[in-house]
Design an enzyme around this catalytic site. Structure first.
Site, short mmCIF file in Angstrom:
data_model
loop_
_atom_site.label_atom_id
_atom_site.label_comp_id
_atom_site.label_asym_id
_atom_site.label_seq_id
_atom_site.Cartn_x
_atom_site.Cartn_y
_atom_site.Cartn_z
N SER A 122 0.85 -1.20 0.00
CA SER A 122 0.00 0.00 0.00
C SER A 122 0.88 1.24 0.00
O SER A 122 1.99 1.23 0.52
CB SER A 122 -0.88 0.02 1.25
OG SER A 122 -0.08 0.16 2.42
N ASP A 123 0.37 2.30 -0.59
CA ASP A 123 1.00 3.59 -0.34
C ASP A 123 0.81 3.88 1.16
O ASP A 123 0.03 3.21 1.84
CB ASP A 123 0.39 4.70 -1.21
CG ASP A 123 1.35 5.88 -1.39
OD1 ASP A 123 2.27 6.06 -0.54
OD2 ASP A 123 1.20 6.63 -2.36
N TRP A 124 1.53 4.86 1.68
CA TRP A 124 1.62 5.05 3.12
C TRP A 124 0.28 5.45 3.75
O TRP A 124 -0.21 6.55 3.51
CB TRP A 124 2.74 6.04 3.43
CG TRP A 124 4.04 5.37 3.70
CD1 TRP A 124 4.87 5.60 4.77
CD2 TRP A 124 4.69 4.33 2.94
NE1 TRP A 124 5.97 4.75 4.71
CE2 TRP A 124 5.89 3.97 3.62
CE3 TRP A 124 4.38 3.63 1.78
CZ2 TRP A 124 6.76 2.98 3.16
CZ3 TRP A 124 5.24 2.63 1.32
CH2 TRP A 124 6.41 2.33 2.01
#
Ligand code: NAG
Ligand code: NAG
Ligand code: NAG
Ligand code: NAG
Ligand code: NAG
Ligand code: NAG
Ligand code: NAG
Length: 875
Positions: free
Chosen positions: A281-283
Site C-alpha cells: 500500500s501507499d503510506w
C-alpha cells in the site's frame, strides 16, 4: 493467544470505525457505469520464468513460519524507525526485515547521497541508456545505505498539466513512460535493490487523492481500453522488466480504493500481467483490512491505520492493534474472512522478491536513519554517514545537460562563447541559491532560489547544489576574468534589473514554476499547481529585461508545462532553454548547454515529454480543485486522447508539441523502409481461468438488475458463475455488505474450509508481463539520419503509428524512438523495432491484445508534429 487477540481487537481505537467509510461506494447518480468488478480469488505466485528459483526458496522459507512470523513479513512496524517503511523481523530465523525508502530521485533523508535529476528530466533525454544508468546509480546508493526496497520509479501519466507530482514520473505518453520505467527498473535492480513501480493507478492529481485520514477520496473512472493502452501500459512494462514491487495508490478507481481493487490487483496485475513480486500500500492508503487482503494486496505500509490516528509507532505488528493488518490478520484468518493460504502467498511473494534480487546473501544492514543526519539518536548509533555518491555526479550532470530542451534560438543566440561577452546580466532568484540553504525547506516545500526538484516525498537532500549564477560565473572567469557579471537575485527589483539589463550585451533571465505532493502547500499551491504560469512574477521579470536588452535568453526551471504566450514571440527574447528540474549539478549542466567553450560543451537534444499549449483550456483535462462529494468523480472522458493525441484529434495547435526540442545543428531524414520480422500471431491467447476474472462492469450491472436484493458480497471459493453483484449500494440495503468482498458467503458459514482453500490455479496466470508473443518483434522500421550542420549533436528520432481506421485509435501514437550521436556531416542508419504489442489494441470484448487489421501509417520525425518521413504497412 487467540483470546488476547480478540481482547485487543475489542480495544480497537474508535477512529478505526471512522475511517471505514471508504469501503467501495456505490457510484453516485450519473456514474453508474463506473464500478469495478470483483475478481477472486487472488492468484497465487507461480514461480514462472526466471522467478522459479526465487519462488521455490520463498515457498520453502514461508513453510517454516508461524502465523505471527508471517504477519511480521506483511505488515509495517516502527513508523518512527530508521526507514520510511520497516517490516517486522523474524528473530528466530535471523530474518532482518525490510527497509523501504523513498524516493524516485535518490535516497530520501540520507546524508552523503546524491540528488538526481527528476524523472521528468530523465524522460526528456529520450535516452534509455542514460535512464538506465541513472537507475543503476540510484539503486547502488539505496543498497549502500542498506535499503532493501527503493520506492521508485514513479510512472503516473501526467494526465493534467498542473498535477503536483507529474515531475516524479516520465511524462504524458505511455510508450515513453513505459520504456523509461523499464530502463529505470533494470538499472535499479542491477544493483540488488528491489524497485517499486508506483502509484498503481489513476493517481493523477493531489486534490482529494485520499489516504486513510481523508474525508474525500476521488474516484478515477477509467474505461478498460484506456486503462490498458495508457495508464497500465508502463506498469506492464515494469512487470516485464522484472520489477520486484508495486505500490497501490491512495485514490479509488471506479469507486473502489486502489489497494482493495480486486479487478486491478488480482485481475490485471497478478493474472493478466503474471506479476510475481508483491504489492504494497501507499503510506496509510488502506481503508480496510479484509478487503485489500482478498483483493491481492501483499504488504501494509507503513503499518498504522492512519496518520495521526492511534499509536503511530507500535513496535510489533503481531500484537499491534493500530493496524489494518498486523494482529488483525490473525483475527481475519481465525474468523474465516481471509484464507491463510492468502497470507502464505503474501509472504511468498515478498520473500520471492528478496531472493530474486539476491538480498539473502551479503546485503548491507541499514546504516542511516530517516530521522536524523546526526550520528546518534537517543544514545544509539543510527547513522554511519556511509558515502554512497561514488562518481554519480557525472551521470547527474550528463542527464542535466541531455534533458535541457531548446525551445527557441534566434540567429544562433545560443550557444554563448565567453570571447563574445563583455557584460552579462544574470537575473532572477532562480539563478541563485536558496538563502535558507539547499535543504532549507523540509521536503523542499518552498520555492526559493534555483529550482532543481519539486516538493514532497519524492525528494532527497542535496549534498550540494551548484546554482547557475555560481556555475556561469566560474565558467566565464576561467576563460576571461575581466567580463562584467552582474547577478540580481531579487525578482521584484525591476529598477535594478533594467539598469543592469540595458547595459549588458547578454541577459540571462531565470524563472521557474514548482509543484509537489499535497501534504505541503506552497504559495497557495496544495501540491497541484493553481495555474500553469510562472512563479514570483516571472513574466514581469522577462518583460522588464527584454524591454531594454535585445539579447534576452530565458532559462526556465519548471516541473511541467508553462504557458509562454505573453513573451515567447518577443523579438528581444532570443533564446529559451526549458531545463526542467535537473538535480544537484544543475548549474554545471546548464553551462554545458549554454556555452560552446566549456570543458563538457553539449549540444542540446532534450525533447518535451508533454505538450506546451497556448492556453490552459486547450488541454483535454484539468485538476478537479473543488468538490462537495465524498467520492469526487474524475472521469477520464478523453480516453486514449491524452496530451498530444488530444491536440492532434481536435486539431488544436500547441505552442510546442510533444517531442519538440531544437539543436545547435540540423538533421535531415531519408530512406524509410519497413521489414516484417517473423509472423504476427493474430490471437494472443489470454489464458482462461477458473477465477472470477474480467467480469465486465456491464455484466455486473446485468446481474444486479436480475436480483434486487443481491449484495456485492462474493465468496473466495466461488466460481465465476456464482458471482452475484449489485451495482448499487442502495439496493442491498446493507452498508456493510455493499461493494465488499469476503472469503466466505457469510460470516458464519464454513470459515474453516474457506481458510484452507487451495490457492488459485496457476494456469490462470499469464507469463510475466503478459503473453510472451506480445513482446516479439514483428516489424522493423529503418531510415537514415544525417547531421547537415557544422556541430556534432544528438538527434532524437521519433516513430509514431497511425493505426488502421477500424482500430479507432488516436491519430498517432508514439511507438519508438532513438537518440543518435552524429558528428558534423555524419549520417547513420537508424532501426527501430516494433513489438506485437506496439501494433495491437486492447480488445475489450475478448479481453486480449489484438493486432489491428488494415493499413498502418508510420510517421518518422523529430517531434510529434515535425514528421519527415511517412509510409504505410499491413501486417
Ligand atoms: C471501470 O469502468 C469502466 C466502464 O464500465 C470499465 O470499462 C472498466 O473496465 C472499469 N475498470 C475497473 C478497473 O474497474
Ligand atoms: C516481529 O517483529 C518484531 C519487530 O522486529 C519483533 O520484535 C518480533 O519478535 C517479531 N515477532 C515474531 C513472532 O517473530
Ligand atoms: C474478522 O476479523 C476482521 C479483523 O478484525 C474483521 O474486520 C472482520 O469483520 C471479521 N469478520 C467476521 C466475519 O467476523
Ligand atoms: C501562478 O501561481 C504562482 C505560484 O503560486 C503565483 O506566484 C503567480 O502569481 C500565479 N499567476 C497568476 C497569473 O495568478
Ligand atoms: C528590444 O531591446 C531594445 C534595446 O536593445 C529596445 O530598444 C527595444 O524597444 C526592445 N524591443 C522590444 C520589443 O521590447
Ligand atoms: C463446509 O464446506 C464443505 C465443503 O463444501 C462441506 O462439506 C461442509 O459441510 C461445510 N461446513 C459447514 C460448517 O458448513
Ligand atoms: C550496520 C551496517 O550494516 N553498516 C553497513 C553500512 O553500509 C556499509 C557500506 O555498505 C557497510 O560497510 C556497513 O557495514
Amino acid at each position: 493467544m487467540l483470546l488476547a487477540l480478540l481482547l485487543s481487537l475489542s480495544a480497537l481505537p474508535l477512529a478505526l470505525a471512522d475511517v471505514t467509510t471508504g469501503i467501495p461506494d456505490a457510484a453516485p447518480p450519473g456514474f453508474e457505469e463506473w464500478e469495478s468488478p470483483i475478481v477472486l480469488p487472488a492468484p497465487a505466485v507461480t514461480g514462472q520464468g526466471d522467478w522459479a528459483a526465487a519462488v521455490a526458496k520463498a515457498r520453502a522459507f514461508t513453510a517454516q513460519l508461524t502465523l505471527d512470523e508471517k504477519i511480521n513479513v506483511t505488515t509495517g512496524v516502527d513508523v518512527l524507525g530508521r526507514c520510511v517503511g520497516n517490516t517486522g523481523t523474524i528473530p528466530r530465523l535471523g530474518w532482518k526485515g525490510f527497509c523501504l525508502e523513498d524516493s524516485p530521485l535518490g535516497v530520501r533523508f540520507a546524508d552523503f547521497a546524491s540528488a538526481f535529476p527528476a524523472g521528468i528530466n530523465a524522460a526528456a533525454t529520450w535516452d534509455l541508456s542514460l535512464i538506465q544508468a541513472r537507475g543503476a546509480a540510484m539503486g547502488a546508493e539505496h543498497k549502500g545505505k542498506g535499503v532493501n526496497v527503493a520506492l521508485g520509479p514513479m510512472t503516473n501519466m501526467g494526465r493534467v498539466a498542473a498535477g503536483g507530482r507529474n515531475w516524479e514520473g516520465f511524462g504524458a505518453d505511455p510508450f515513453l513512460s513505459g520504456a523509461a520505467t523499464a530502463a529505470s527498473i533494470t538499472g535499479y535492480q542491477s544493483s540488488g535493490v528491489i524497485a517499486t513501480v508506483k502509484h498503481y493507478i489513476g493517481n493523477e492529481q493531489e486534490h482529494f487523492r485520499g489516504g486513510s485520514e481523508s474525508a474525500q477520496i476521488y474516484s478515477s473512472n477509467i474505461d478498460d481500453r484506456t486503462l490498458h493502452e495508457v495508464y497500465s501500459w508502463p506498469f506492464a512494462e515494469a512487470v516485464k522488466a522484472g520489477v520486484g514491487a508495486v505500490m497501490c495508490s491512495y485514490n479509488k478507481i471506479n469507486q473502489t480504493q486502489a489497494c482493495q481493487n480486486s479487478k486491478l490487483i488480482n485481475g490485471v496485475l497478478k493474472e493478466e500481467l503474471g506479476f510475481q513480486g508483491f504489492i504494497m500500500s501507499d503510506w496509510a492508503a488502506m481503508i480496510d483490512g479484509v478487503q485489500p487482503a482478498l483483493a491481492g494486496l501483499d504488504m501494509n505500509m507503513p503499518g498504522f491505520v492512519g496518520y495521526g490516528i492511534g499509536d503511530q509507532n507500535d513496535p510489533d505488528p503481531a500484537t499491534a492493534t493500530n493496524s489494518w493488518w498486523g494482529a488483525q490478520i490473525a483475527t481475519m484468518v481465525a474468523n474465516g474472512s481471509v484464507p491463510e493460504s492468502r497470507v502464505d502467498d503474501m509472504v511468498t511473494r515478498i520473500l520471492a522478491a528478496w531472493y530474486q534480487l539476491g538480498q539473502d546473501a551479503d546485503y548491507p544492514d541499514v546504516n542511516f536513519s530517516q530521522l536524523t543526519e546526526e550520528t546518534y539518536l537517543d544514545g544509539e548509533l543510527v547513522n554511519e554517514h556511509v558515502n554512497v555518491q561514488a562518481d554519480h555526479y557525472k551521470v547527474i550532470r550528463e542527464i542535466g545537460a541531455a534533458s535541457a530542451i531548446l525551445l527557441k534560438n534566434t540567429d544562433g543566440a545560443l550557444p554563448l562563447s565567453v570571447k563574445n561577452i563583455k557584460r552579462i546580466a544574470i537575473m532572477g532568484s532562480d539563478a541563485g541559491p536558496n538563502p535558507d540553504g539547499p535543504n532549507g525547506c523540509a521536503d523542499r516545500g518552498c520555492d526559493q532560489g534555483t529550482l532543481a526538484m519539486g516538493w514532497g516525498s519524492g525528494t532527497a537532500n542535496f549534498p550540494y547544489l551548484v546554482d547557475p549564477l555560481a556555475a556561469i560565473t566560474a565558467h566565464i572567469q576561467s576563460i576571461d576574468p575581466t567580463v562584467v557579471i552582474e547577478g540580481i537575485l531579487n525578482d521584484f527589483n525591476i529598477a535594478s534589473v533594467q539598469t543592469s539589463a540595458s547595459l549588458a550585451d547578454t541577459c540571462l533571465v531565470f524563472v521557474n514554476a514548482d509543484s509537489g505532493e499535497g501534504y505541503i502547500t506552497v504559495d497557495g499551491n496544495a501540491g497541484d499547481r493553481t495555474n500553469i504560469t510562472l512563479w514570483h512574477g516571472g513574466e514581469a521579470l522577462i518583460a522588464a529585461a527584454a524591454a531594454v536588452c535585445a539579447n534576452t535568453i530565458v532559462v526556465q526551471h519548471v516541473v511541467g508545462p508553462v504557458l509562454v504566450e505573453s513573451w515567447i514571440d518577443n523579438p528581444n527574447v532570443t533564446a529559451v532553454l526549458h531545463a526542467g528540474i535537473p538535480g544537484q549539478e544543475t548549474g554545471n549542466a546548464l553551462v554545458d548547454v549554454l556555452f560552446s567553450d566549456g570543458s563538457q560543451a553539449t549540444n542540446p537534444s532534450g525533447r518535451l515529454p508533454y505538450t506546451i499549449a497556448k492556453e490552459r483550456s486547450d488541454y483535454p483535462a484539468d485538476v478537479l480543485y473543488t468538490s462537495s462529494m465524498t467520492t469526487p468523480q474524475i472521469t477520464y472522458s478523453e480516453g486514449l486522447n491524452i496530451d498530444y493525441r488530444w491536440f492532434d484529434s481536435q486539431d488544436i495547435t500547441p505552442r510546442f508539441e510533444f517531442g519538440f526540442g531544437m539543436s545547435y545543428t540540423t538533421f535531415a531524414y531519408s530512406g524509410l523502409s519497413t521489414r516484417k520480422v517473423g509472423n504476427v500471431r493474430r490471437a494472443v491467447q489470454h489464458q482462461s481461468t477458473s477465477a472470477a476474472h474480467l467480469t465486465s462492469a456491464s455484466s455486473v450491472k446485468a446481474s444486479s438488475s436480475a436480483s434486487k436484493s443481491a449484495s456485492r458480497t462474493v465468496s473466495a471459493s466461488a466460481s465465476a458463475s456464482t458471482i452475484t453483484a449489485s451495482a448499487s449500494i442502495s439496493l442491498s440495503g446493507s452498508v456493510s455488505a455493499s461493494g465488499s468482498i469476503s472469503a466466505s458467503g457469510s460470516a458464519s458459514s464454513n470459515a474453516t474450509s474457506t481458510a484452507s482453500a487451495p490457492p488459485a490455479q496457476s494456469s490462470a496466470v499469464n507469463p510475466v508481463g503478459g503473453p510472451a508473443a506480445l513482446y516479439d518483434t514483428v516489424l522493423t522500421v529503418s531510415f537514415r539520419v544525417q547531421n547537415t550542420g557544422k556541430l556534432a549533436g544528438n538527434e532524437v528520432s521519433q516513430l509514431y503509428l497511425g493505426f488502421p481506421a477500424a482500430a479507432a485509435s488516436p491519430p498517432k501514437v508514439l511507438r519508438g524512438f532513438a537518440r543518435t550521436l552524429l558528428g558534423a556531416g555524419q549520417g547513420s542508419e537508424v532501426t527501430i523495432e516494433l513489438r506485437q504489442k506496439d501494433v495491437s489494441v486492447w480488445d475489450v470484448v475478448s479481453q486480449e491484445w489484438a493486432v489491428a487489421e488494415g493499413t498502418f501509417t508510420v510517421y518518422v520525425g523529430s517531434s510529434s508534429r515535425a514528421i519527415h518521413l511517412q509510409g504505410t504497412f499491413e501486417l
